[in-house]
Design a protein around this motif. Structure first.
Motif, short mmCIF file in Angstrom:
data_model
loop_
_atom_site.label_atom_id
_atom_site.label_comp_id
_atom_site.label_asym_id
_atom_site.label_seq_id
_atom_site.Cartn_x
_atom_site.Cartn_y
_atom_site.Cartn_z
N ILE A 94 0.84 -1.21 0.00
CA ILE A 94 0.00 0.00 0.00
C ILE A 94 0.87 1.26 0.00
CG2 ILE A 94 -1.64 1.35 1.38
CD1 ILE A 94 -2.91 -1.42 2.15
N PHE A 95 1.91 1.31 0.86
CA PHE A 95 2.80 2.48 0.87
C PHE A 95 3.46 2.66 -0.50
CE2 PHE A 95 2.56 2.84 5.45
CZ PHE A 95 2.85 4.17 5.68
N SER A 96 3.94 1.58 -1.07
CA SER A 96 4.58 1.66 -2.38
C SER A 96 3.62 2.18 -3.44
CB SER A 96 5.12 0.28 -2.78
OG SER A 96 5.74 0.36 -4.04
N LEU A 97 2.41 1.66 -3.44
CA LEU A 97 1.41 2.09 -4.41
C LEU A 97 1.08 3.58 -4.22
CD1 LEU A 97 -0.39 1.06 -6.71
CD2 LEU A 97 -2.13 0.55 -5.00
N ILE A 98 0.93 4.00 -2.98
CA ILE A 98 0.65 5.42 -2.70
C ILE A 98 1.80 6.29 -3.20
CG2 ILE A 98 0.46 7.13 -0.84
CD1 ILE A 98 -1.20 4.98 0.69
N PHE A 99 3.04 5.90 -2.94
CA PHE A 99 4.19 6.67 -3.40
C PHE A 99 4.19 6.79 -4.93
CE2 PHE A 99 6.77 5.48 0.59
CZ PHE A 99 6.48 6.69 1.20
N GLU A 100 3.92 5.69 -5.62
CA GLU A 100 3.92 5.71 -7.09
C GLU A 100 2.80 6.60 -7.63
OE1 GLU A 100 6.40 4.38 -8.99
OE2 GLU A 100 7.30 3.90 -7.06
N VAL A 101 1.63 6.52 -7.02
CA VAL A 101 0.50 7.36 -7.46
C VAL A 101 0.81 8.83 -7.20
CG1 VAL A 101 -1.91 7.95 -6.96
CG2 VAL A 101 -1.25 5.55 -7.23
N LEU A 102 1.38 9.15 -6.04
CA LEU A 102 1.73 10.55 -5.73
C LEU A 102 2.79 11.09 -6.68
CD1 LEU A 102 1.67 10.54 -1.82
CD2 LEU A 102 0.02 11.61 -3.38
N GLN A 103 3.77 10.25 -7.03
CA GLN A 103 4.77 10.67 -8.01
C GLN A 103 4.11 11.05 -9.32
OE1 GLN A 103 8.93 8.63 -7.91
NE2 GLN A 103 7.44 7.06 -7.42
N TYR A 104 3.12 10.28 -9.72
CA TYR A 104 2.43 10.57 -10.98
C TYR A 104 1.58 11.84 -10.86
CZ TYR A 104 -0.26 10.10 -15.23
OH TYR A 104 -0.81 10.36 -16.44
N ILE A 105 0.80 11.93 -9.80
CA ILE A 105 -0.09 13.08 -9.61
C ILE A 105 0.69 14.39 -9.59
CG2 ILE A 105 -1.61 14.24 -7.94
CD1 ILE A 105 -2.65 11.42 -7.18
N PHE A 106 1.79 14.43 -8.85
CA PHE A 106 2.57 15.65 -8.70
C PHE A 106 3.69 15.79 -9.72
CE2 PHE A 106 0.81 15.02 -4.36
CZ PHE A 106 -0.01 16.15 -4.35
N ALA A 107 3.77 14.85 -10.67
CA ALA A 107 4.79 14.87 -11.73
C ALA A 107 6.20 15.02 -11.15
CB ALA A 107 4.49 15.98 -12.74
N ILE A 108 6.51 14.17 -10.16
CA ILE A 108 7.83 14.24 -9.53
C ILE A 108 8.60 12.93 -9.68
CG2 ILE A 108 7.36 16.10 -7.91
CD1 ILE A 108 6.71 14.01 -5.79
N GLY A 109 8.24 12.16 -10.69
CA GLY A 109 8.98 10.93 -10.92
C GLY A 109 8.21 9.98 -11.81
#
Length: 168
Positions: A94-109
């Protein structure tokens, strides 16, 4: 069963770990938001594109993704000893998935399913490491892990401070 002080120390170490993990994954260890990469991409095919460098798989990135989530599995085992194996694996996923989604949403990776797989595997390895240490150390397991984690976090914090000061 951990003592009250051992449990508090584990919770504190877990919080510090989550903060460091967030700084590493989302903020790429930068201290200035202007230095964050402006990148938005997504890869839903495991072990493709983002891990291919010069036509070869970049195993270093996969190994790093695994290693940074090993403590997650260990901390979950200490804090939730009665959870099933699947319940212990879920926080890492879940943490990993959240990090990946946040990277996409905020265009930071680059958001990559390979990272989610590697991170989750790291949590599973952490669960295994905890089980091995528990078989060997028995009642001293939590104390040993807390001491090792505290030493690691102090050393990592010192390294990060030195790197931050050196790059100013």
């Amino acid at each position: 069963m951990p003592t009250r002080s051992q449990r508090r120390l584990t919770i504190g170490l877990s919080v510090v770990y989550i903060i460091m993990l967030t700084w590493l994954i989302l903020f790429k260890l930068v201290t200035n938001f202007k230095d964050l990469p402006q990148l938005r991409s997504i890869n839903l095919v495991p072990f493709r594109e983002s891990v291919i460098v010069n036509g070869r798989i970049d195993f270093d990135e996969i190994i790093y993704n695994i290693l940074v989530f090993v403590p997650m599995g260990i901390f979950v085992c200490i804090l939730k000893p009665n959870w099933t194996f699947i319940q212990k694996v879920l926080p890492g996923f879940i943490f990993s998935l959240i990090f990946e989604v946040l990277q996409y949403i905020f265009a930071i990776g680059a958001s990559d399913i390979t990272d989610v797989i590697g991170n989750t595997l790291g949590g599973v390895i952490g669960i295994g490491i905890f089980a091995i240490i528990e078989k060997i150390a028995k009642d001293k397991t939590i104390k040993i892990i807390n001491i090792l984690a505290l030493i690691c976090f102090i050393l990592i914090s010192l390294l990060l401070i030195i790197l931050t000061v050196a790059n100013m």
